[in-house]
Scaffold this motif. Structure first.
Motif, short mmCIF file in Angstrom:
data_model
loop_
_atom_site.label_atom_id
_atom_site.label_comp_id
_atom_site.label_asym_id
_atom_site.label_seq_id
_atom_site.Cartn_x
_atom_site.Cartn_y
_atom_site.Cartn_z
N TYR A 93 12.12 6.86 1.09
CA TYR A 93 11.19 5.93 0.47
C TYR A 93 11.85 4.62 0.03
O TYR A 93 11.15 3.70 -0.39
CB TYR A 93 10.55 6.57 -0.76
N ARG A 95 13.43 1.95 1.34
CA ARG A 95 13.10 0.65 1.91
C ARG A 95 11.68 0.25 1.52
O ARG A 95 11.43 -0.90 1.19
CB ARG A 95 13.25 0.66 3.43
N TYR A 96 10.76 1.22 1.55
CA TYR A 96 9.40 0.89 1.12
C TYR A 96 9.40 0.42 -0.33
O TYR A 96 8.73 -0.57 -0.67
CB TYR A 96 8.47 2.09 1.27
N GLU A 100 8.01 -3.01 -1.82
CA GLU A 100 6.93 -2.97 -2.80
C GLU A 100 7.21 -3.92 -3.95
O GLU A 100 6.30 -4.60 -4.45
CB GLU A 100 6.76 -1.54 -3.32
N HIS A 108 -4.15 0.03 -0.84
CA HIS A 108 -3.81 1.45 -0.76
C HIS A 108 -5.06 2.24 -0.39
O HIS A 108 -6.16 1.93 -0.86
CB HIS A 108 -3.28 1.93 -2.12
N THR A 213 -2.39 5.61 3.15
CA THR A 213 -1.83 4.40 3.76
C THR A 213 -1.68 3.30 2.73
O THR A 213 -2.57 3.08 1.91
CB THR A 213 -2.74 3.90 4.90
N TYR A 226 2.65 1.54 5.32
CA TYR A 226 3.41 2.76 5.07
C TYR A 226 2.42 3.92 5.06
O TYR A 226 1.45 3.92 4.31
CB TYR A 226 4.13 2.67 3.73
N GLU A 228 2.03 8.32 5.06
CA GLU A 228 2.82 9.48 4.67
C GLU A 228 2.01 10.75 4.73
O GLU A 228 0.77 10.73 4.78
CB GLU A 228 3.37 9.29 3.25
N GLU A 234 6.36 7.02 6.86
CA GLU A 234 6.79 6.13 7.93
C GLU A 234 6.46 4.69 7.57
O GLU A 234 5.31 4.36 7.28
CB GLU A 234 6.11 6.48 9.25
N LEU A 235 7.47 3.84 7.57
CA LEU A 235 7.27 2.41 7.36
C LEU A 235 6.95 1.77 8.70
O LEU A 235 7.71 1.91 9.66
CB LEU A 235 8.52 1.78 6.75
N GLU A 237 6.19 -1.67 10.78
CA GLU A 237 6.34 -3.12 10.73
C GLU A 237 5.87 -3.81 12.01
O GLU A 237 5.76 -5.04 12.05
CB GLU A 237 7.81 -3.48 10.47
#
Length: 279
Positions: A93, A95-96, A100, A108, A213, A226, A228, A234-235, A237
């Motif tokens: 988590y 990097r997310y 953030e 969200h 999401t 993102y 889950e 999973e990020l 991009e």
């Protein structure tokens, strides 16, 4: 290249550095934990846990310590760095969490649990108890609750969340903790930067049925997503995938209740929570 010279010899990790600073300041002043509790009015065990890195404490406690030790903004600055440090989160988590903190707006979709940014300590503890215990559980709860700071203050980014009706019907075991979570959601819905929608079961199937999401709009104009499940996240991009998820999100928002109606629905769910008998 010559080795880097150690300037202070203290930990570069924010949580440890904060705890180290608390221990050093107390030792320098010659206070015992009991004396600190008598002067400041909080339990001595709290200060002990803060110095051991078990908890970061609240900003009110840290501000009182800063005044007691005469450190100016130093302690609060170290506390803010510790609260926002992505290293306290699980590796998958991090990097997310870093992104953030940088986001200029957030969206969200919550399938069965309130968004992490809107969870109370009681909810977070019950939700995390299956994977953590003891001190590690305390730290993960504190890390999750610390994220709420992102949505506070005059310059907080706008946050929009679509809550599946399942979020509001999947109760905690403790009625009082569940009541507090619903109360928090109702209060959050009145914040100027927070918009909540409830997606009723009657809306039928949609494009993100079982996929929590999150979308983050970043300062450079990019939007990342993102997704889950119970095991991992999973990020995303890549522009095409992000745009596809956004289209599904927008379609869901069209099916959801408007913000005012959504808040009324949350309050209705709150009224259905049984009151615990007084002792």
């Amino acid at each position: 290249m010559p080795p880097r010279r150690v300037v202070t010899g203290r930990s570069p990790e924010p949580r440890r550095r904060f705890a180290e600073e608390l221990r050093l300041l107390r030792a320098k002043k010659g206070d015992s934990l009991r004396r600190l509790a008598e002067v400041l009015g909080w339990d001595a065990s709290l200060f002990g846990k803060m110095e051991n890195g078990q908890t970061l404490g609240s900003p009110e406690v840290v501000e009182a310590l800063a005044q007691h030790y005469g450190t100016g903004d130093l302690l609060l600055t170290l506390w803010e760095l510790a609260v926002g440090d992505p290293a306290q989160f699980l590796e998958q988590y991090r990097r997310y969490m870093t992104l953030e903190q940088e986001a200029v707006s957030l969206w969200h979709y919550a399938v069965s649990a309130p968004p992490g940014l809107l969870q109370t300590a009681g909810y977070a503890r019950e939700a995390l108890a299956g994977g953590f215990k003891g001190q590690e559980l305390d730290q993960q709860v504190e890390a999750r609750i610390g994220r709420r700071k992102l949505l506070e203050g005059y310059d907080a980014p706008p946050f929009r969340a679509i809550l599946s009706e399942a979020v509001l019907r999947t109760r905690l075991c403790a009625s009082q903790e569940w009541r507090e979570q619903l109360e928090y959601l109702a209060e959050a819905a009145e914040c100027p930067n927070i918009t909540l929608h409830v997606l009723l079961f009657s809306a039928g199937p949609h494009g993100l049925m079982n996929t929590p999401t999150m979308f983050l709009r970043l300062p450079d104009g990019r939007t990342v997503a993102y997704t889950e499940n119970d095991d991992r996240g999973e990020l995303i991009e890549e522009n095409g995938r992000v745009e596809d998820l956004q289209r599904r999100y927008d379609a869901m928002r069209d099916l959801a209740l408007r913000p005012a109606e959504s808040r009324k629905f949350i309050i209705r769910m709150l009224e259905e929570v049984p009151c615990e008998p007084s002792t």
